[in-house]
Enzyme design. Structure first.
Site, mmCIF file in Angstrom:
data_model
loop_
_atom_site.group_PDB
_atom_site.id
_atom_site.type_symbol
_atom_site.label_atom_id
_atom_site.label_comp_id
_atom_site.label_asym_id
_atom_site.label_seq_id
_atom_site.Cartn_x
_atom_site.Cartn_y
_atom_site.Cartn_z
ATOM 1 N N CYS A 2 0.822 -1.191 0.000
ATOM 2 C CA CYS A 2 0.000 0.000 0.000
ATOM 3 C C CYS A 2 0.860 1.246 0.000
ATOM 4 C CB CYS A 2 -0.910 0.013 1.233
ATOM 5 S SG CYS A 2 -1.866 -1.517 1.452
ATOM 6 N N ILE A 55 -3.931 -7.808 -1.038
ATOM 7 C CA ILE A 55 -3.149 -9.040 -1.093
ATOM 8 C C ILE A 55 -3.706 -10.073 -0.112
ATOM 9 C CG2 ILE A 55 -0.859 -10.054 -0.758
ATOM 10 C CD1 ILE A 55 -1.022 -8.197 -3.175
ATOM 11 N N GLY A 77 2.417 -2.706 4.121
ATOM 12 C CA GLY A 77 3.267 -3.867 4.335
ATOM 13 C C GLY A 77 2.477 -5.128 4.604
ATOM 14 N N SER A 367 11.615 -11.601 -3.994
ATOM 15 C CA SER A 367 12.943 -11.239 -4.446
ATOM 16 C C SER A 367 13.954 -11.797 -3.452
ATOM 17 C CB SER A 367 13.068 -9.715 -4.546
ATOM 18 O OG SER A 367 14.331 -9.327 -5.018
#
Length: 639
Positions: A2, A55, A77, A367
């Site tokens: 966000c 999410i 987050g 990642s």
């Protein structure tokens, strides 16, 4: 993921419309929903704004700002262990039907106060307000995965995930901080707590800001610091036991980061870090993990073929894309908007492109950043220790004499030095190290982190900037439990990692509304690895030894054991040929005199040498170009 923005205006002049405009600048971080509210407070106008990328819990119940009792929050987050915390809260009598980690933060603060943050496993930046105590808290996660800025002047406090939100408030003053700009030319980024603008700061990783609405006092508290774990006595543990514990922590970290109500993928470069993440995810799953790779036609920079080989071996659903100079040019023009501050890591180009490709297939991408800073992967660590050792061997009485001699000699005329000092100004930096009375490995590390040395910056600027203290200057906080290797890895974790790597990934992924997750930065991993002997990290010349041994359990060593390439692009060649027009357009005297910050003649000489074929001062050209692109993007010169 966000975006958050807001204000505390003790002058009570800010309007709801100001908050809305600030919030809307962050819609790329959260295109699925947005909210903005002005809270009632006698002391000040308080505004909370939020843009949402859905999410976890895709329902409207996740709308923010969110409230619980006397608490209000805007949150950016993920708290991956929120379900476990929810169970703890239920045992304490708390009840909720919401499946939202945001609601768990609110109840956790109601129960445990600021100590609640120590229970969170995740990445986060959030602002939480308590109406009863009349206090506001702004938190940033331990490693600094998520950004948060604030501005404080004339009784106006602004905060936001990105600086661009501040430009929408009529009282924000855009004044370049020359000393912070000097840091940019040293490191290619502006390290926290500094920012490109005066009176504007970053909340440091592992810290929170507390604002007392009654007294207007602002205090910063450090709730977590990697140094504390490095300073603990090193564990008396066998390599075998360390491998088992590390793998268990890695498995927990990657599995936590698969918690999502939307599709998840992985950035796969073919290097050890991303292979470790992909391997641990795929090994016990029947469904194919989606993997994404960027390639380049220039073989010097291309890892795509290695990533494809790993993908075939693991059985992932692989996607690769080759980046052209044309696409790079298009992305370069957007970097100044995405990054808000001058930012010179050219790997932001492929990171942005791979984020675009991934977004076509998934909403979350894992990642593998942080592996080098956690496990000791950079080749520079060995070079730092080698050069530190070499200088230490030189008698202290002879160092000033040698330094004086070197300052009078052009290194290109000395066969021994001709190929040793290829980085810009490295020869001069070596000479400066000889002048140090108490030389440390961190000083040598700082050399490898420099874009330009301080004395060169003083020649570049028309008005010499003030030197600002950074984490590089605080290495004396590391105690005798740390040898030189653990010391420089710890400092790199606090400097290069949040300032460069995490900034790069956050802005690149968020620019296309993609959530990036960093499993190797789970704080439980570094808390353990920091307490391990340094020879578990670099052993017999093998960097990242601990992580590599884990990967070799699943991937044949001959398939992956090769020199580290990094996530780079052939920008030196592109800028001299395909993108030469950028130099001509932005680094000419007519553009440089607009802000009148730099020595135009010095810059012209450097550019002429570069266009004639010399590369050793390319760093300065790239740094200048990125600053110029940023400046002309954010300063309205028509007014």
């Amino acid at each position: 993921m966000c975006g958050i923005a807001g204000l505390i205006d003790f002058n009570r002049l800010s309007k709801y419309e100001n908050l809305v405009e600030m919030t809307k600048t962050l819609r790329h971080r959260g295109p699925d929903d947005w909210g903005a509210e002005m809270l009632d407070s006698f002391e000040a106008h308080i505004g909370l704004g939020h843009t949402r990328l859905s999410i976890i819990d895709l329902s409207k119940d996740g709308h923010q700002p969110m409230h619980y009792k006397n608490w209000s929050i805007v949150f950016n987050g993920e708290i991956y262990n929120y379900k476990e915390i929810k169970v703890q809260l239920e045992k304490e009598g708390y009840k909720t039907n919401l499946e939202s980690d945001t609601s768990i933060i609110l109840m956790s603060f109601d129960k445990w106060g600021v100590q609640a943050v120590k229970k969170f496993i995740g990445m986060f930046a959030f602002t939480i307000v308590n109406k009863e105590t009349k206090k506001v808290f702004i938190f940033r996660d331990r490693s600094g995965v998520k950004p948060i800025y604030y501005y404080w002047k004339n009784d106006l406090f602004l905060f936001a995930s990105e600086l661009k939100a501040f430009h929408k408030h009529p009282s924000f003053e855009k004044q370049i901080d020359n000393s912070s700009l000097a840091l940019y030319f040293r490191y290619g980024n502006i390290p926290s707590p500094y920012s490109i603008f005066c009176n504007t700061y970053k909340v440091k990783p592992g810290c929170f800001i507390e604002i007392d609405l009654t007294s207007k006092v602002i205090e910063q508290t450090n709730y977590w610091d990697v140094i504390d774990y490095y300073n603990k006595p090193k564990l008396k543990i066998s390599l075998e036991d360390a491998l088992v514990e590390t793998e268990n922590l890695l498995l927990s970290a990657v599995n936590y980061r698969m918690v999502s109500d939307v599709p998840v993928g992985v950035f796969l470069s073919g290097g050890y870090d991303s292979v470790a993440v992909t391997t641990l995810l795929q090994k016990d799953r029947t469904e194919k993990i989606k993997t994404f790779t960027i390639g380049f036609q220039d073989v010097k920079y291309n890892e795509a073929k290695y990533a494809k080989e790993i993908s075939r071996f693991l059985g992932t659903e692989h996607n690769e894309y080759y980046c052209t100079s044309k696409e790079a040019m298009e992305i370069i023009h957007g970097l100044s908007y995405n990054y808000d501050e001058p930012f010179a890591d050219s790997s932001a180009i492929p990171t942005t492109l791979i984020s675009k490709i991934a977004k076509n297939n998934v909403s979350v991408a894992l990642s593998a950043d942080g592996g080098d800073e956690v496990f000791g992967g950079y080749k520079k660590y060995e070079l730092v220790l080698k050069n530190f050792g070499n200088i230490e061997k030189i008698p202290k009485w002879f160092r000033p004499i040698l330094r004086s001699t070197l300052n009078k000699i052009n290194p290109s005329n000395i066969p021994l030095f001709k190929n040793k000092f290829t980085r810009q100004y490295a020869y001069e930096a070596f000479a400066e190290l000889l002048a140090s009375k108490e030389l440390s490995a961190v000083q040598v590390l700082n050399l490898y982190s420099d874009g330009i040395l301080t004395k060169k910056i003083s020649k570049l600027f028309k008005i010499e900037p003030t030197y600002l203290i950074t984490e590089f200057d605080l290495d004396n906080r590391l105690n005798s439990n740390n040898d030189s290797l653990n010391t420089i890895i710890a400092i790199d974790y606090k400097t290069y990692l949040p300032g460069d790597i995490l900034t790069k990934v956050d802005r690149a992924t968020m620019s296309v509304s993609l959530e990036g997750r960093e499993p190797l930065l789970d704080h439980r991993i570094i808390e353990f690895v920091a307490q391990l002997p340094s020879d578990f990290k670099i052993r017999n010349g093998v960097t990242k030894y601990l992580l590599k041994e884990i990967v070799h359990k699943y991937i044949p060593k001959e398939m992956i054991d090769r020199p580290k390439m990094g996530f780079a692009v052939p920008i030196k060649r592109w800028l001299r040929v395909d993108m030469r027009y950028l130099i001509e357009e932005y680094l000419g005297k007519d553009k440089l005199v607009v802000h009148n910050l730099f020595n135009e003649e010095l810059i012209k000489e450097v550019i002429d040498r570069y266009l004639a074929g010399e590369d050793n001062e390319f760093d300065l050209i790239w740094l200048l170009l990125q600053f110029q692109l940023w400046y002309f993007r954010w300063f309205d010169l028509s007014t």
